[in-house]
Design a protein around this motif. Structure first.
Motif, PDB file in Angstrom:
ATOM      1  N   TRP A  25     -24.910  -9.406  16.302  1.00  0.00           N
ATOM      2  CA  TRP A  25     -26.137  -8.704  16.673  1.00  0.00           C
ATOM      3  C   TRP A  25     -26.541  -7.646  15.658  1.00  0.00           C
ATOM      4  CZ3 TRP A  25     -29.595 -10.063  20.146  1.00  0.00           C
ATOM      5  CH2 TRP A  25     -29.219 -10.954  21.150  1.00  0.00           C
ATOM      6  N   TRP A  26     -25.653  -6.734  15.365  1.00  0.00           N
ATOM      7  CA  TRP A  26     -26.032  -5.540  14.606  1.00  0.00           C
ATOM      8  C   TRP A  26     -25.293  -5.499  13.281  1.00  0.00           C
ATOM      9  CZ3 TRP A  26     -29.914  -2.331  15.081  1.00  0.00           C
ATOM     10  CH2 TRP A  26     -29.897  -1.105  14.400  1.00  0.00           C
ATOM     11  N   TYR A  27     -26.023  -5.120  12.223  1.00  0.00           N
ATOM     12  CA  TYR A  27     -25.410  -4.995  10.897  1.00  0.00           C
ATOM     13  C   TYR A  27     -25.451  -3.527  10.482  1.00  0.00           C
ATOM     14  CZ  TYR A  27     -24.072  -6.290   6.167  1.00  0.00           C
ATOM     15  OH  TYR A  27     -23.386  -6.426   4.975  1.00  0.00           O
ATOM     16  N   PRO A  28     -24.346  -2.812  10.553  1.00  0.00           N
ATOM     17  CA  PRO A  28     -24.372  -1.370  10.302  1.00  0.00           C
ATOM     18  C   PRO A  28     -24.329  -0.979   8.831  1.00  0.00           C
ATOM     19  CG  PRO A  28     -22.172  -2.040  10.981  1.00  0.00           C
ATOM     20  CD  PRO A  28     -23.030  -3.278  11.032  1.00  0.00           C
ATOM     21  N   TRP A  29     -24.255  -1.959   7.924  1.00  0.00           N
ATOM     22  CA  TRP A  29     -23.991  -1.636   6.523  1.00  0.00           C
ATOM     23  C   TRP A  29     -25.235  -1.584   5.649  1.00  0.00           C
ATOM     24  CZ3 TRP A  29     -19.515   0.131   7.240  1.00  0.00           C
ATOM     25  CH2 TRP A  29     -18.613  -0.498   8.100  1.00  0.00           C
ATOM     26  N   TRP A 797     -16.011   2.125  15.323  1.00  0.00           N
ATOM     27  CA  TRP A 797     -16.703   0.878  15.634  1.00  0.00           C
ATOM     28  C   TRP A 797     -15.760  -0.124  16.272  1.00  0.00           C
ATOM     29  CZ3 TRP A 797     -21.830  -0.247  15.303  1.00  0.00           C
ATOM     30  CH2 TRP A 797     -22.636   0.656  14.610  1.00  0.00           C
ATOM     31  N   SER A 798     -16.264  -0.821  17.265  1.00  0.00           N
ATOM     32  CA  SER A 798     -15.566  -1.944  17.879  1.00  0.00           C
ATOM     33  C   SER A 798     -16.449  -3.169  17.667  1.00  0.00           C
ATOM     34  CB  SER A 798     -15.339  -1.698  19.372  1.00  0.00           C
ATOM     35  OG  SER A 798     -14.732  -2.819  19.977  1.00  0.00           O
ATOM     36  N   GLN A 802     -20.725  -2.055  18.884  1.00  0.00           N
ATOM     37  CA  GLN A 802     -20.317  -0.949  19.748  1.00  0.00           C
ATOM     38  C   GLN A 802     -19.676   0.138  18.900  1.00  0.00           C
ATOM     39  OE1 GLN A 802     -18.295  -1.760  23.519  1.00  0.00           O
ATOM     40  NE2 GLN A 802     -16.838  -0.129  23.084  1.00  0.00           N
ATOM     41  N   ALA A 803     -20.111   1.369  19.126  1.00  0.00           N
ATOM     42  CA  ALA A 803     -19.554   2.513  18.410  1.00  0.00           C
ATOM     43  C   ALA A 803     -19.267   3.626  19.400  1.00  0.00           C
ATOM     44  CB  ALA A 803     -20.518   2.999  17.332  1.00  0.00           C
ATOM     45  N   THR A 804     -18.152   4.325  19.203  1.00  0.00           N
ATOM     46  CA  THR A 804     -17.737   5.404  20.095  1.00  0.00           C
ATOM     47  C   THR A 804     -17.654   6.703  19.321  1.00  0.00           C
ATOM     48  OG1 THR A 804     -16.472   3.865  21.472  1.00  0.00           O
ATOM     49  CG2 THR A 804     -15.939   6.211  21.666  1.00  0.00           C
ATOM     50  N   LEU A 862     -19.089   9.462  23.758  1.00  0.00           N
ATOM     51  CA  LEU A 862     -20.391   8.817  23.906  1.00  0.00           C
ATOM     52  C   LEU A 862     -20.275   7.417  23.306  1.00  0.00           C
ATOM     53  CD1 LEU A 862     -23.162   9.518  25.046  1.00  0.00           C
ATOM     54  CD2 LEU A 862     -23.860  10.272  22.775  1.00  0.00           C
ATOM     55  N   VAL A 863     -20.490   6.396  24.128  1.00  0.00           N
ATOM     56  CA  VAL A 863     -20.301   5.003  23.716  1.00  0.00           C
ATOM     57  C   VAL A 863     -21.669   4.349  23.566  1.00  0.00           C
ATOM     58  CG1 VAL A 863     -19.250   2.786  24.278  1.00  0.00           C
ATOM     59  CG2 VAL A 863     -18.082   4.919  24.893  1.00  0.00           C
TER      60      VAL A 863
END
Length: 925
Positions: A25-29, A797-798, A802-804, A862-863
């Motif tokens: 889904w998500w590309y954080p880079w 990151w998981s 998902q990031a916590t 905060l998740v």
């Protein structure tokens, strides 16, 4: 992989591979977090992974297989069309072969490496075949299984093509109305039925079946529109790709280093295609291919033809790709016409001659046998004649080669270094000299890999977020794969939420001088490294002055010794909600404020900006405003003046800090209001031109260095006042008129301007005025004495969705800024030892995720999670239901008809009581 953009697509393929057969889904880079799944076609990369798994090769090998198959597969589709639909297999062989000859079919995916834009090409000829079946069944009045299967297959194949390569989706859609010219001349009246009834029905089917990916794309475009004003709807030829007519028609040899010449149709194709032009008078499909070819040439060479399309929302953003479907139509129609010209034109000519003269049977048989052979000889001679049409060299002029590419003989060489060069003919006839079929890295591939590996080693450790742009193409395309970590930019800028702010960031960090804006952007965005191309190396002195450490000379690279991190918590922090719009755009207003903030006007350490969702003050509630300690009104609007100012009065007296500008004529609604609202520090608002010759009093003293208040030979227009209220402070007076003032009603603070102060400051270049404005905003939004400092947080990151963030306890309100782009699919929950609860997210700073928490118990986190929205899931169900209906229509039309009758009957039974009641009302009346 082939093409200059191969690193970009390969890095996406490698990202997709671990999640196969799902899509991540998500590309954080890239781009500080982007949604490639919604904003960019990933199906082509999924196909490459599937090919690699099926054939047990690497993911790059899978991509090579897919690339290699594009042209042969499309050529095979051309053959199938001629063989199945026209019953002309020899002409089909010629069409497929000639399709491979013209550079126009190869250039974008071999030279440029536009992989995702062209993988869908393999579905185009199946679309043509399906539409041809549907069309001729419709024309014959046949509504049987061929009609239904042809229509459903076209809808399904076009949907798949759009899913894989949306940039060329228009090609089969253009084909639908174009088929009207294939209607026999004696039945031309039926063309209106095709265009008005059949074509819209097909389009509707494609749209509904495509909802599963179109919904996400529409959602993405809505995000872009809320962050960027866009290029507007005015015709702008600079947003289109233009090509020379002489290049497309191969009227001159391919010129060295002239990419435009690669968008050409080989003379080996063009000349025989001219023979088919007379066939268009009597042959419907010849008319179709002629229309498509002419339209492709016309649009690619005459940009004015695109003018009407600029009114379509989103067209301007993607105008640079508008030529691709037309390019595909031309690449296919030209060899189709050429095959008809080579094989059909002589046959038709012979038939016409036979009607006028009686030919001996032996001569007719001889011509029938010899004509195909003659046509093949003519074709071969034509190809050989065109093969050397490269200016100043003997390179192959068609296929995947480009100027300065190896000759065909060199590509076939299989000799050790220094060995005798084997003639091409000998290589072709001697199987011992043939290369074995394999997926390998040959020609210039090893050197490219070495260069990429060298780029990947410029940092001693991977930066979390580096700043660079496409001047260093390979790093911009595949930074995470080569180096690790992420970048602020994205090589494919269509996935970036705000291209306006992205351009500002790029210019400020890489091109324009100045350390203040670089420092502010690095703090706000969490930038911990920068890479400068040779053209940008002059900015190295700025980073030296900022105390950054140089870690590479080629390319020039620096690292930030004090990065601010990719998330932060600010107990008691100041969030400033920006509310307003320009004359034409909401996002443009916020973007302009953010730009000035990063130039030192509103330092990141003193406040965090928040993008307002509406320009109307009274669209917000008291509770929503209380989340922010600051409110900046510039170009604001309201539905009800009294309600809006009453809301602002309560906000300020409860402790809020308000900046309000009334001096933007015709934009701020109170620019000439007369009596001023009670919360303002002045008594009246009257529009007039200021006295340009009068001294400017700033905080009680004359400031001759304050920005000039002259404008076009007169005074600067302002919404001014004769005086201030009791207890208020007069800050700027010009002659007899007050234009800036402040006050402290209740527990809050107000800073008012009637001279469009922020815009005036940005345009006049006065250092005194800039210091004054920064000082006043610093007073207004000053951090509370009890507020803590900003606390950096490292996101955990998981996976990629998902990031916590681990939080510090706080008994009072806290702001949490997660420096990841806010898209609709993100949600957040505050997880505490006692449970969890949802948290609202708003866009802060450069459209990051900002959460306002009333308190933070010890042990809280905060998740953040990213996933499909309700809108996306609804679009999936819509496509799924329609697919079931489509299959039922093909296999069991009677069942579908009974279902429609049942629905209609149910509807009538539900509505009949209402109808009877309406009838009684009419009778009573």
């Amino acid at each position: 992989m082939a093409g200059s953009e191969a690193p970009f697509h390969l890095h996406l393929i490698e990202w997709v591979a671990p999640a196969f057969p799902n899509l991540p889904w998500w590309y954080p880079w890239d781009g500080m977090g982007v949604s490639f799944r919604e904003g960019y076609p990933l199906s082509a990369h999924w196909i490459a992974v599937a090919a690699s798994r099926l054939l047990a090769t690497s993911v790059e090998g899978g991509a090579q297989i897919v690339q290699f198959s594009l042209m042969p597969a499309t050529a095979t589709g051309l053959f199938a069309f001629f063989d199945w639909r026209l019953r002309r297999p020899f002409a089909g062989l010629a069409a497929g072969f000639m399709f491979l000859l013209s550079p126009i079919g190869w250039v974008e995916w071999t030279h440029f490496g536009l992989y995702a834009s062209w993988v869908g090409m393999i579905f185009f000829m199946p679309c043509v075949i399906a539409l041809d079946v549907f069309f001729h069944a419709w024309l014959a009045g046949d509504r049987g299984w061929r009609f239904r299967l042809g229509g459903a297959s076209f809808v399904a194949l076009t949907t798949i093509m759009g899913t894989v390569s949306p940039h060329i989706l228009a090609a089969p859609l253009i084909l639908v109305p174009a088929y009207a010219v294939a209607i026999p001349r004696l039945s031309l009246r039926r063309a209106w039925g095709w265009i008005v009834v059949a074509a819209p029905a097909i389009y509707a089917g494609v749209v509904v079946l495509s909802a599963f990916w179109l919904g996400a794309e529409v959602q993405y475009l809505a995000v872009v529109r809320s962050h960027w004003a866009g290029p507007g709807g005015n015709f702008d030829p600079g947003r289109l790709s233009s090509f020379e007519l002489a290049s497309i028609l191969s009227l001159h040899p391919l010129r060295d280093r002239n990419v435009s010449d690669l968008y050409s149709v080989s003379l080996a194709v063009l000349l025989p295609a001219l023979l088919a032009v007379p066939l268009a008078w009597r042959e419907g499909r010849a008319r179709l291919f002629l229309l498509l070819g002419v339209a492709g040439v016309a649009f690619m060479t005459n940009l004015d033809l695109y003018r009407p399309f600029f009114v379509i929302p989103g067209f301007a953003e993607f105008g640079v790709q508008a030529h691709r479907p037309l390019q595909l139509l031309l690449a296919v129609s030209a060899p189709a016409l050429a095959a008809l010209g080579l094989f059909e034109a002589p046959r038709v000519a012979a038939t016409l001659l036979a009607r006028r003269w009686k030919w001996p049977s032996a001569l007719r048989s001889g011509l029938a046998a010899g004509l195909p052979v003659l046509m093949v000889v003519v074709l071969a001679a034509d190809v050989i004649a065109f093969g050397a049409r490269v200016e100043g060299g003997a390179q192959l002029a068609y296929g995947p080669s480009i100027p300065k590419a190896p000759s065909l003989a060199d590509l076939w060489q299989h000799n050790a270094a220094g060995a005798r060069s084997t003639p091409l003919l000998e290589q072709l006839v001697d199987p011992r000299l043939w290369r074995s079929l394999q997926i390998s890295c040959d020609l210039d591939c090893p050197a490219k890999r070495q260069a990429l590996a060298a780029l990947g080693g410029i940092f001693p450790s991977p930066p979390a977020r580096a700043e660079l742009n496409s001047n260093i193409g390979p790093l911009d395309m595949a930074f995470h794969v080569l180096v690790g970590g992420g970048i602020t930019h994205s090589y494919n800028d269509q996935v970036i939420p705000s291209r306006e702010l992205s351009s500002w960031l790029e210019d400020s960090m890489l091109q324009s001088p100045g350390t203040t804006v670089k420092t502010q952007l690095a703090q706000a965005l969490g930038i911990d490294a920068v890479v400068l191309s040779p053209a940008q190396a002059g900015r190295a002195s700025d980073y030296v002055a900022m105390g950054w450490t140089q870690v590479s000379q080629d390319p020039v690279a620096f690292v930030n010794p004090r990065p601010s991190g990719l998330a932060a918590q600010w107990p008691g922090g100041t969030g400033v909600l920006v509310v307003g719009a320009t004359q034409t755009s909401i996002p443009e207003l916020y973007n302009s404020v953010f730009k000035q903030a990063t130039q030192g006007l509103l330092p990141f350490v003193s406040e965090w900006l928040v993008r307002g969702g509406s320009q109307f003050i009274d669209d917000y509630t008291d509770q929503q405003l209380r989340r922010y300690k600051g409110l900046l009104l510039l170009g604001y609007r309201y539905h009800d003046q009294a309600a809006a100012w009453s809301l602002l009065d309560r906000y300020v007296r409860g402790g809020g800090r308000l900046f309000v500008e009334t001096g933007w004529q015709y934009v701020d609604p109170d620019w000439n209001a007369g009596r001023a609202p009670g919360v303002l520090p002045v008594t009246s608002l009257q529009w007039s031109a200021l006295d340009a010759s009068a001294p400017v009093l700033v905080e009680g003293g004359v400031d001759p260095s304050f920005g000039s208040l002259a404008y076009q030979g007169s005074g600067w227009g302002a919404s001014s006042s004769a005086g201030v209220r009791a207890g208020a402070t007069e800050l700027v007076r010009v002659g007899a008129r007050v234009v800036v003032a402040s006050s402290t009603p209740g527990l809050g603070r107000v800073l008012w301007s009637g001279m469009n102060l922020i815009a005036h400051n940005s345009s006049n270049g006065s250092a005194d005025e800039a210091r004054f404005l920064a000082a006043q905003l610093g007073w207004l939004f000053a951090v509370d004495p009890g507020a803590a400092s900003q606390l950096p947080i490292t996101p955990a990151w998981s996976g990629d969705d998902q990031a916590t963030l681990a939080l510090q306890p706080s008994s009072g309100p806290s702001l949490v800024l997660f420096k990841e782009s806010l898209f609709p699919g993100w949600s957040a929950r505050l997880v505490t030892p006692a449970g969890s609860q949802p948290v609202d997210l708003v866009g802060g700073e450069m459209d990051f995720m900002l959460a306002s928490l009333p308190s933070v118990p010890a042990g809280s986190s905060l998740v953040f999670r990213y996933g499909p929205t309700v809108f996306e899931e609804a679009s999936w169900w819509l496509s799924l239901v329609f697919l079931a209906v489509l299959i039922s229509w093909v296999l069991r039309p009677a069942l579908l008809s009974r279902g429609a009758d049942l629905v209609a009957g149910t509807g009538r039974s539900l509505l009949s009581p209402v109808a009877r009641r309406v009838e009684r009302w009419d009778e009573d009346a």
